[in-house]
Motif scaffolding. Sequence first.
Motif, mmCIF file in Angstrom:
data_model
loop_
_atom_site.group_PDB
_atom_site.id
_atom_site.type_symbol
_atom_site.label_atom_id
_atom_site.label_comp_id
_atom_site.label_asym_id
_atom_site.label_seq_id
_atom_site.Cartn_x
_atom_site.Cartn_y
_atom_site.Cartn_z
ATOM 1 N N SER A 4 -30.555 -6.814 -18.668
ATOM 2 C CA SER A 4 -29.901 -5.519 -18.547
ATOM 3 C C SER A 4 -30.748 -4.538 -17.756
ATOM 4 C CB SER A 4 -29.631 -4.948 -19.947
ATOM 5 O OG SER A 4 -30.856 -4.671 -20.607
ATOM 6 N N THR A 5 -30.079 -3.519 -17.245
ATOM 7 C CA THR A 5 -30.787 -2.454 -16.525
ATOM 8 C C THR A 5 -31.757 -1.750 -17.453
ATOM 9 O OG1 THR A 5 -28.842 -2.110 -15.116
ATOM 10 C CG2 THR A 5 -30.476 -0.341 -15.191
ATOM 11 N N GLU A 6 -31.368 -1.597 -18.713
ATOM 12 C CA GLU A 6 -32.232 -0.937 -19.697
ATOM 13 C C GLU A 6 -33.550 -1.690 -19.870
ATOM 14 O OE1 GLU A 6 -32.202 0.406 -24.424
ATOM 15 O OE2 GLU A 6 -30.383 -0.379 -23.483
ATOM 16 N N LEU A 7 -33.477 -3.016 -19.917
ATOM 17 C CA LEU A 7 -34.684 -3.830 -20.075
ATOM 18 C C LEU A 7 -35.586 -3.720 -18.840
ATOM 19 C CD1 LEU A 7 -36.231 -5.871 -21.810
ATOM 20 C CD2 LEU A 7 -34.956 -7.693 -20.668
ATOM 21 N N ILE A 8 -34.979 -3.719 -17.661
ATOM 22 C CA ILE A 8 -35.742 -3.585 -16.420
ATOM 23 C C ILE A 8 -36.440 -2.228 -16.371
ATOM 24 C CG2 ILE A 8 -35.550 -3.314 -13.920
ATOM 25 C CD1 ILE A 8 -35.451 -6.177 -14.671
ATOM 26 N N LEU A 9 -35.719 -1.173 -16.746
ATOM 27 C CA LEU A 9 -36.303 0.172 -16.726
ATOM 28 C C LEU A 9 -37.449 0.291 -17.731
ATOM 29 C CD1 LEU A 9 -33.115 2.420 -16.392
ATOM 30 C CD2 LEU A 9 -34.831 1.921 -14.637
ATOM 31 N N LYS A 10 -37.268 -0.343 -18.889
ATOM 32 C CA LYS A 10 -38.321 -0.334 -19.903
ATOM 33 C C LYS A 10 -39.569 -1.064 -19.365
ATOM 34 C CE LYS A 10 -39.272 -1.766 -24.694
ATOM 35 N NZ LYS A 10 -40.307 -2.788 -24.421
ATOM 36 N N ALA A 11 -39.340 -2.197 -18.716
ATOM 37 C CA ALA A 11 -40.446 -2.970 -18.143
ATOM 38 C C ALA A 11 -41.126 -2.194 -17.019
ATOM 39 C CB ALA A 11 -39.935 -4.311 -17.623
ATOM 40 N N LEU A 12 -40.345 -1.475 -16.233
ATOM 41 C CA LEU A 12 -40.901 -0.661 -15.158
ATOM 42 C C LEU A 12 -41.794 0.437 -15.722
ATOM 43 C CD1 LEU A 12 -41.093 0.271 -12.213
ATOM 44 C CD2 LEU A 12 -38.936 1.519 -12.543
ATOM 45 N N TRP A 13 -41.307 1.081 -16.777
ATOM 46 C CA TRP A 13 -42.105 2.124 -17.439
ATOM 47 C C TRP A 13 -43.411 1.538 -17.981
ATOM 48 C CZ3 TRP A 13 -43.858 6.673 -18.223
ATOM 49 C CH2 TRP A 13 -44.523 6.991 -19.407
ATOM 50 N N GLY A 170 -44.238 -5.188 -19.406
ATOM 51 C CA GLY A 170 -44.090 -4.850 -18.003
ATOM 52 C C GLY A 170 -43.204 -5.819 -17.249
ATOM 53 N N LEU A 171 -43.137 -5.638 -15.946
ATOM 54 C CA LEU A 171 -42.273 -6.451 -15.099
ATOM 55 C C LEU A 171 -42.709 -7.913 -15.073
ATOM 56 C CD1 LEU A 171 -41.907 -3.907 -12.163
ATOM 57 C CD2 LEU A 171 -40.096 -4.616 -13.737
ATOM 58 N N GLY A 172 -44.010 -8.162 -15.186
ATOM 59 C CA GLY A 172 -44.493 -9.536 -15.227
ATOM 60 C C GLY A 172 -43.974 -10.284 -16.437
ATOM 61 N N ASP A 173 -43.934 -9.596 -17.568
ATOM 62 C CA ASP A 173 -43.430 -10.193 -18.802
ATOM 63 C C ASP A 173 -41.949 -10.535 -18.670
ATOM 64 O OD1 ASP A 173 -43.504 -11.102 -21.400
ATOM 65 O OD2 ASP A 173 -43.163 -9.136 -22.284
ATOM 66 N N VAL A 174 -41.182 -9.621 -18.055
ATOM 67 C CA VAL A 174 -39.750 -9.864 -17.844
ATOM 68 C C VAL A 174 -39.548 -11.055 -16.914
ATOM 69 C CG1 VAL A 174 -37.653 -8.943 -16.790
ATOM 70 C CG2 VAL A 174 -39.026 -7.500 -18.290
ATOM 71 N N ALA A 175 -40.349 -11.122 -15.842
ATOM 72 C CA ALA A 175 -40.221 -12.217 -14.886
ATOM 73 C C ALA A 175 -40.505 -13.563 -15.536
ATOM 74 C CB ALA A 175 -41.162 -11.988 -13.704
ATOM 75 N N ILE A 176 -41.511 -13.604 -16.409
ATOM 76 C CA ILE A 176 -41.882 -14.866 -17.060
ATOM 77 C C ILE A 176 -40.906 -15.224 -18.176
ATOM 78 C CG2 ILE A 176 -43.641 -15.988 -18.496
ATOM 79 C CD1 ILE A 176 -45.731 -14.351 -16.919
ATOM 80 N N THR A 177 -40.645 -14.253 -19.071
ATOM 81 C CA THR A 177 -39.823 -14.523 -20.252
ATOM 82 C C THR A 177 -38.344 -14.707 -19.917
ATOM 83 O OG1 THR A 177 -41.355 -13.232 -21.609
ATOM 84 C CG2 THR A 177 -39.183 -13.696 -22.546
ATOM 85 N N TYR A 178 -37.798 -13.789 -19.119
ATOM 86 C CA TYR A 178 -36.360 -13.819 -18.832
ATOM 87 C C TYR A 178 -36.030 -14.499 -17.507
ATOM 88 C CZ TYR A 178 -36.060 -10.478 -22.661
ATOM 89 O OH TYR A 178 -36.153 -9.871 -23.886
ATOM 90 N N GLY A 179 -37.034 -14.631 -16.653
ATOM 91 C CA GLY A 179 -36.803 -15.267 -15.369
ATOM 92 C C GLY A 179 -37.222 -16.722 -15.341
ATOM 93 N N TYR A 180 -38.516 -16.965 -15.408
ATOM 94 C CA TYR A 180 -39.038 -18.327 -15.306
ATOM 95 C C TYR A 180 -38.619 -19.209 -16.476
ATOM 96 C CZ TYR A 180 -42.414 -22.157 -15.260
ATOM 97 O OH TYR A 180 -43.004 -23.388 -15.293
ATOM 98 N N GLN A 181 -38.847 -18.733 -17.713
ATOM 99 C CA GLN A 181 -38.579 -19.561 -18.892
ATOM 100 C C GLN A 181 -37.093 -19.776 -19.141
ATOM 101 O OE1 GLN A 181 -40.747 -17.765 -22.143
ATOM 102 N NE2 GLN A 181 -42.740 -18.390 -21.337
ATOM 103 N N ARG A 182 -36.246 -18.881 -18.659
ATOM 104 C CA ARG A 182 -34.800 -19.028 -18.869
ATOM 105 C C ARG A 182 -34.073 -19.361 -17.559
ATOM 106 N NH1 ARG A 182 -33.401 -14.356 -23.420
ATOM 107 N NH2 ARG A 182 -35.249 -14.737 -24.718
ATOM 108 N N PHE A 183 -34.849 -19.746 -16.558
ATOM 109 C CA PHE A 183 -34.295 -20.216 -15.279
ATOM 110 C C PHE A 183 -33.334 -19.213 -14.646
ATOM 111 C CE2 PHE A 183 -35.090 -23.851 -18.103
ATOM 112 C CZ PHE A 183 -36.078 -24.509 -17.359
ATOM 113 N N SER A 184 -33.713 -17.920 -14.699
ATOM 114 C CA SER A 184 -32.883 -16.879 -14.097
ATOM 115 C C SER A 184 -33.508 -16.425 -12.780
ATOM 116 C CB SER A 184 -32.734 -15.685 -15.052
ATOM 117 O OG SER A 184 -32.019 -14.642 -14.424
ATOM 118 N N THR A 185 -33.018 -16.977 -11.699
ATOM 119 C CA THR A 185 -33.553 -16.645 -10.373
ATOM 120 C C THR A 185 -33.345 -15.177 -10.041
ATOM 121 O OG1 THR A 185 -33.063 -18.886 -9.614
ATOM 122 C CG2 THR A 185 -33.486 -17.231 -7.928
#
Length: 216
Positions: A4-13, A170-185
């Motif tokens: 979600s946009t909310e999660l991205i904004l939280k990670a950005l903050w 942060g954004l790195g955590d989102v990339a790893i947890t929601y991107g890499y581990q869940r195969f979300s390009t």
Amino acid sequence: MEVSTELILKALWETLYMVSISLFFGSILGIFLGILLVVTRKGHILENKFIFSIVNPVVNIFRSIPFIILLVAIIPLTRLIVGTSIGTTAAIVPLVLHVGPYISRLVENSLLEVDEGIIEAAKSMGATPFEIISRFIIPESFASLILSITTATIGLIGATAMAGAIGGGGLGDVAITYGYQRFSTITIFVTVIILVFIVQAVQGIGNILERKIRRL
């Protein structure tokens, strides 16, 4: 899976929080060490072989440790300082110890660019070592220092992304947890784009400030 946009904004903050706090304390540490490395070296205004022989290798040791290893190696210290080794605030401790020595070398290089004639002129006017540092060396190298801090900030942004590997947020955590581990390009793509934008903005601001200072 898309985030979600909310999660991205939280990670950005969280990323901006880690970068700003770490940069503040890391700059204090780095500038102090950088000045110490310059003024205590042989032939300088506060030549001190003992202090230089301690500070120089300590800085080298911390600079030689990859950040991901430093994160794990100082977990006991992180727990001692902030009470936990997981989370955004906990990541600040290794980030400071990572960027501080890095900044010190950049500061050292900037200060060594100052013409020795300026220092000799300051000495001839009876300036104290503190006055030479604060009124001559630092002002003369200020534009270069701006670029040094800019470079350090960009490196720090990359380090915060790695902090996500141990739950630093942060954004790195989102990339790893929601991107890499869940195969979300798409998640990885979005986080990369945001990080690229932040880096470009930081570099652009640094370049503008450096040009304005050189024209003064």
